[in-house]
Scaffold this motif. Structure first.
Motif, PDB file in Angstrom:
ATOM      1  N   LEU A 178       1.531  11.635   2.266  1.00 48.82           N
ATOM      2  CA  LEU A 178       0.998  10.368   1.763  1.00 48.82           C
ATOM      3  C   LEU A 178      -0.293   9.951   2.444  1.00 48.82           C
ATOM      4  O   LEU A 178      -0.952   9.005   1.985  1.00 48.82           O
ATOM      5  N   LEU A 179      -0.683  10.621   3.519  1.00 50.94           N
ATOM      6  CA  LEU A 179      -1.865  10.197   4.278  1.00 50.94           C
ATOM      7  C   LEU A 179      -3.131  10.119   3.429  1.00 50.94           C
ATOM      8  O   LEU A 179      -3.921   9.174   3.591  1.00 50.94           O
ATOM      9  N   PRO A 180      -3.361  11.057   2.475  1.00 52.73           N
ATOM     10  CA  PRO A 180      -4.578  10.937   1.652  1.00 52.73           C
ATOM     11  C   PRO A 180      -4.613   9.692   0.783  1.00 52.73           C
ATOM     12  O   PRO A 180      -5.676   9.335   0.256  1.00 52.73           O
ATOM     13  N   TYR A 181      -3.479   9.026   0.613  1.00 52.15           N
ATOM     14  CA  TYR A 181      -3.385   7.859  -0.276  1.00 52.15           C
ATOM     15  C   TYR A 181      -3.346   6.533   0.495  1.00 52.15           C
ATOM     16  O   TYR A 181      -3.277   5.476  -0.120  1.00 52.15           O
ATOM     17  N   MET A 182      -3.368   6.597   1.837  1.00 54.10           N
ATOM     18  CA  MET A 182      -3.122   5.404   2.643  1.00 54.10           C
ATOM     19  C   MET A 182      -4.377   4.812   3.274  1.00 54.10           C
ATOM     20  O   MET A 182      -4.282   3.890   4.095  1.00 54.10           O
ATOM     21  N   GLY A 183      -5.562   5.312   2.934  1.00 50.18           N
ATOM     22  CA  GLY A 183      -6.791   4.712   3.424  1.00 50.18           C
ATOM     23  C   GLY A 183      -6.916   4.681   4.931  1.00 50.18           C
ATOM     24  O   GLY A 183      -7.449   3.708   5.492  1.00 50.18           O
ATOM     25  N   GLY A 184      -6.410   5.703   5.593  1.00 48.18           N
ATOM     26  CA  GLY A 184      -6.520   5.787   7.042  1.00 48.18           C
ATOM     27  C   GLY A 184      -5.321   5.240   7.786  1.00 48.18           C
ATOM     28  O   GLY A 184      -5.227   5.401   9.017  1.00 48.18           O
ATOM     29  N   GLY A 232       2.844  20.301 -14.011  1.00 45.93           N
ATOM     30  CA  GLY A 232       2.453  20.513 -15.394  1.00 45.93           C
ATOM     31  C   GLY A 232       2.898  19.482 -16.403  1.00 45.93           C
ATOM     32  O   GLY A 232       2.923  19.754 -17.609  1.00 45.93           O
ATOM     33  N   TYR A 233       3.227  18.262 -15.951  1.00 42.49           N
ATOM     34  CA  TYR A 233       3.574  17.195 -16.892  1.00 42.49           C
ATOM     35  C   TYR A 233       2.301  16.424 -17.263  1.00 42.49           C
ATOM     36  O   TYR A 233       1.388  16.267 -16.448  1.00 42.49           O
ATOM     37  N   THR A 234       2.240  15.928 -18.489  1.00 43.81           N
ATOM     38  CA  THR A 234       1.088  15.172 -18.963  1.00 43.81           C
ATOM     39  C   THR A 234       1.280  13.691 -18.659  1.00 43.81           C
ATOM     40  O   THR A 234       2.283  13.092 -19.078  1.00 43.81           O
ATOM     41  N   GLU A 235       0.333  13.101 -17.949  1.00 43.41           N
ATOM     42  CA  GLU A 235       0.445  11.681 -17.607  1.00 43.41           C
ATOM     43  C   GLU A 235       0.246  10.822 -18.849  1.00 43.41           C
ATOM     44  O   GLU A 235      -0.650  11.050 -19.653  1.00 43.41           O
ATOM     45  N   CYS A 236       1.094   9.813 -18.992  1.00 38.68           N
ATOM     46  CA  CYS A 236       1.041   8.890 -20.125  1.00 38.68           C
ATOM     47  C   CYS A 236       1.067   7.456 -19.605  1.00 38.68           C
ATOM     48  O   CYS A 236       1.617   7.182 -18.538  1.00 38.68           O
ATOM     49  N   ALA A 237       0.465   6.557 -20.350  1.00 37.79           N
ATOM     50  CA  ALA A 237       0.569   5.125 -20.090  1.00 37.79           C
ATOM     51  C   ALA A 237       1.221   4.507 -21.319  1.00 37.79           C
ATOM     52  O   ALA A 237       0.650   4.549 -22.411  1.00 37.79           O
ATOM     53  N   THR A 238       2.410   3.962 -21.171  1.00 40.02           N
ATOM     54  CA  THR A 238       3.218   3.571 -22.325  1.00 40.02           C
ATOM     55  C   THR A 238       3.406   2.056 -22.412  1.00 40.02           C
ATOM     56  O   THR A 238       3.251   1.342 -21.422  1.00 40.02           O
ATOM     57  N   ARG A 244       0.839  -1.205   0.000  1.00 43.16           N
ATOM     58  CA  ARG A 244       0.000   0.000   0.000  1.00 43.16           C
ATOM     59  C   ARG A 244       0.870   1.249   0.000  1.00 43.16           C
ATOM     60  O   ARG A 244       0.574   2.229  -0.704  1.00 43.16           O
ATOM     61  N   LEU A 245       1.945   1.243   0.777  1.00 39.59           N
ATOM     62  CA  LEU A 245       2.841   2.396   0.825  1.00 39.59           C
ATOM     63  C   LEU A 245       3.500   2.635  -0.527  1.00 39.59           C
ATOM     64  O   LEU A 245       3.603   3.786  -0.984  1.00 39.59           O
ATOM     65  N   GLN A 246       3.924   1.568  -1.204  1.00 38.26           N
ATOM     66  CA  GLN A 246       4.533   1.746  -2.517  1.00 38.26           C
ATOM     67  C   GLN A 246       3.523   2.310  -3.513  1.00 38.26           C
ATOM     68  O   GLN A 246       3.851   3.208  -4.303  1.00 38.26           O
ATOM     69  N   ARG A 247       2.293   1.799  -3.480  1.00 39.48           N
ATOM     70  CA  ARG A 247       1.253   2.317  -4.377  1.00 39.48           C
ATOM     71  C   ARG A 247       0.973   3.783  -4.070  1.00 39.48           C
ATOM     72  O   ARG A 247       0.804   4.602  -4.980  1.00 39.48           O
ATOM     73  N   ALA A 248       0.931   4.129  -2.795  1.00 41.32           N
ATOM     74  CA  ALA A 248       0.674   5.515  -2.399  1.00 41.32           C
ATOM     75  C   ALA A 248       1.774   6.443  -2.910  1.00 41.32           C
ATOM     76  O   ALA A 248       1.503   7.554  -3.392  1.00 41.32           O
ATOM     77  N   LEU A 249       3.007   5.994  -2.817  1.00 44.64           N
ATOM     78  CA  LEU A 249       4.125   6.814  -3.294  1.00 44.64           C
ATOM     79  C   LEU A 249       4.002   7.094  -4.786  1.00 44.64           C
ATOM     80  O   LEU A 249       4.166   8.230  -5.236  1.00 44.64           O
ATOM     81  N   GLY A 250       3.722   6.055  -5.568  1.00 36.91           N
ATOM     82  CA  GLY A 250       3.610   6.236  -7.011  1.00 36.91           C
ATOM     83  C   GLY A 250       2.474   7.179  -7.376  1.00 36.91           C
ATOM     84  O   GLY A 250       2.635   8.065  -8.228  1.00 36.91           O
ATOM     85  N   GLN A 251       1.329   7.022  -6.724  1.00 31.94           N
ATOM     86  CA  GLN A 251       0.189   7.881  -7.031  1.00 31.94           C
ATOM     87  C   GLN A 251       0.450   9.320  -6.602  1.00 31.94           C
ATOM     88  O   GLN A 251       0.092  10.270  -7.308  1.00 31.94           O
ATOM     89  N   PHE A 252       1.063   9.490  -5.432  1.00 33.23           N
ATOM     90  CA  PHE A 252       1.398  10.839  -4.979  1.00 33.23           C
ATOM     91  C   PHE A 252       2.343  11.527  -5.954  1.00 33.23           C
ATOM     92  O   PHE A 252       2.161  12.696  -6.319  1.00 33.23           O
ATOM     93  N   MET A 253       3.372  10.794  -6.415  1.00 33.55           N
ATOM     94  CA  MET A 253       4.332  11.373  -7.354  1.00 33.55           C
ATOM     95  C   MET A 253       3.648  11.786  -8.654  1.00 33.55           C
ATOM     96  O   MET A 253       3.900  12.878  -9.184  1.00 33.55           O
ATOM     97  N   LEU A 254       2.790  10.921  -9.181  1.00 32.76           N
ATOM     98  CA  LEU A 254       2.082  11.263 -10.421  1.00 32.76           C
ATOM     99  C   LEU A 254       1.222  12.506 -10.245  1.00 32.76           C
ATOM    100  O   LEU A 254       1.198  13.392 -11.102  1.00 32.76           O
ATOM    101  N   ASP A 255       0.493  12.580  -9.139  1.00 30.17           N
ATOM    102  CA  ASP A 255      -0.344  13.752  -8.894  1.00 30.17           C
ATOM    103  C   ASP A 255       0.498  15.022  -8.777  1.00 30.17           C
ATOM    104  O   ASP A 255       0.130  16.080  -9.299  1.00 30.17           O
TER     105      ASP A 255
END
Length: 425
Positions: free
Chosen positions: A413-419, A190-196, A172-183
């Motif tokens: 990271l708290l908003p991404y950790m589900g409590g 101002g970077y455009t998110e891509c799925a490659t 969960r922590l690793q997923r939270a880190l990735g999502q936080f970084m993307l946001d």
């Protein structure tokens, strides 16, 4: 890939630039190849012109009833056709040999890159944050992590060394880190998110400089495709063989992807723990821009990577790499090194490089300056980690650890950790 025109105009400067990278002078053999190719091209043009003249003369001779002259001209045209085929083959071979010579040597360092052969000559630019004072002896993540779900044993059982299985709160922590970084990189920077794609062809790996020199550092599938070592490969190659309108630049792209590296050149380094893996996640930043904007974009990209570390309140330092320590395609690189209290050292967590037009020439990626008659020019490309997710996870574990073996979750990271506010053994 290097510009043959610049080598012709100033071979001494080209050799001096390579010398800073520890490479012997190369302008001599490159210019010999270039001269031979140009000579063949001149002969081909002269032969083509003569063939066109002779072909026209055949009709004139036939009109006059001069069959002997017409037959002689036909014989000449036939001979020129055979000769041209031979020279075209020679031209193809010389062109390929020249292209290989221009592609096999590293980029020329920028003028303000410090001299040096290895990381001992890198120059610290700045530091941010104060390392935490512990009232106990902080552990390395490899000792702290297993009780929290960082399962090295199962990773090794399934796949061998340098693979890790993450469980529960650690995943969960690793997923939270990735999502936080993307946001952060999309909404704030101002970077455009891509799925490659995660698999690319030879041309893409060549375009960003992984092939042919670093093929041993990559994983290849049975059908010949390559697993990406970083999303830089797929993001940067998204503009290959294109002429972009100036108004579309700069292009700023980001992607969170798995990355795959064989670590062939890292035998014996970081074999313990989660720092150097065959499979890991990373948020990559790539910018495509006009040449006159690349220095400004480089500074902007560095700040975008720094913003992640600062939001997570992780102390770090910024280092300007010397000429001998830069990557193959880079003309200037800043590394960000995060403080790891368990190791009592700063360790690299991001490398941000300005590649100039080096990759663009390999990809044939250009833009057309404003104006109907403007000639297309090569773009500049930049790339950097924003950030390496696994290494950031390591930094969070070591910097936020508590004496009882638990780890506090950074506020960002708290908003991404589900409590979940703390990882508990």
């Amino acid at each position: 890939m290097h510009d043959i025109r610049l080598i012709r105009e100033n071979p001494e400067a080209f050799d001096a630039g390579l010398a800073r990278r520890g490479v012997e002078p190369q302008s001599g053999p490159i210019l010999v190849l270039d001269s031979a190719r140009r000579a063949v091209a001149t002969k081909m043009q002269e032969a083509q012109n003569r063939r066109n003249e002779a072909s026209k003369a055949i009709g004139a001779a036939m009109g006059k009833g001069d069959k002997d002259t017409a037959e002689a001209l036909k014989a000449e045209v036939s001979g020129l056709k055979n000769t041209l085929q031979e020279w075209e083959q020679e031209d193809r071979e010389l062109t390929a040999e020249l292209q290989d010579a221009l592609a096999r040597h590293p980029n020329i360092p920028a003028a303000d890159v410090p001299e040096g052969e290895d990381d001992s000559h890198n120059v610290e630019d700045s530091r941010w944050g104060t390392p935490r004072s512990f009232d106990f002896s902080p552990k390395e993540h490899a000792d702290l992590g297993p009780a929290l779900g960082l399962d090295f044993e199962t990773g090794a059982l399934l796949s061998g060394a340098r693979f890790t299985f993450l469980r529960g709160q650690m995943a969960r922590l690793q997923r939270a880190l990735g999502q936080f970084m993307l946001d952060q990189q999309t909404v704030q920077n101002g970077y455009t998110e891509c799925a490659t794609p995660l698999l690319v062809r030879d041309e893409a790996a060549f375009g960003t400089g992984q092939l042919p020199k670093f093929s041993e550092d990559l994983f290849q599938t049975t059908d010949g495709r390559w697993l990406i070592p970083t999303a830089e490969v797929s993001l940067t190659n998204s503009v290959r063989e294109q002429i972009l309108p100036e108004a579309s630049l700069p292009l700023r792209m980001t992607a969170l992807t798995p990355c795959f590296r064989s670590e062939a050149g890292a035998a014996g380094r970081d074999t313990r723990g989660y720092i150097r893996q065959h499979q890991f996640e990373k948020v990559e930043l790539v910018t495509i821009c006009r040449p006159e904007d690349s220095e400004t974009e480089h500074e902007r990209m560095v700040k975008a990577a720094e913003s992640i570390l600062e939001a997570l309140e992780l102390p770090y330092r910024k280092v300007l790499l010397c000429a001998g320590d830069m990557g193959f395609t880079a003309r200037k690189t800043f590394d960000l090194e995060v403080w790891l209290p368990g190791q009592d050292a700063y360790r690299e967590i991001s490398s941000i490089s300005n590649c100039g037009d080096f990759q663009a020439r390999r990809m044939d990626a250009r833009y057309r300056p404003a104006g109907d008659k403007a000639k297309p020019e090569f773009v500049h490309t930049l790339n950097g980690s924003g950030l390496a997710v696994g290494r950031t996870l390591v930094a969070v574990l070591e910097n936020y650890q508590q004496e009882d073996g638990s780890v506090d979750v950074p506020a960002a990271l708290l908003p991404y950790m589900g409590g979940v506010t703390r990882l508990v053994p």
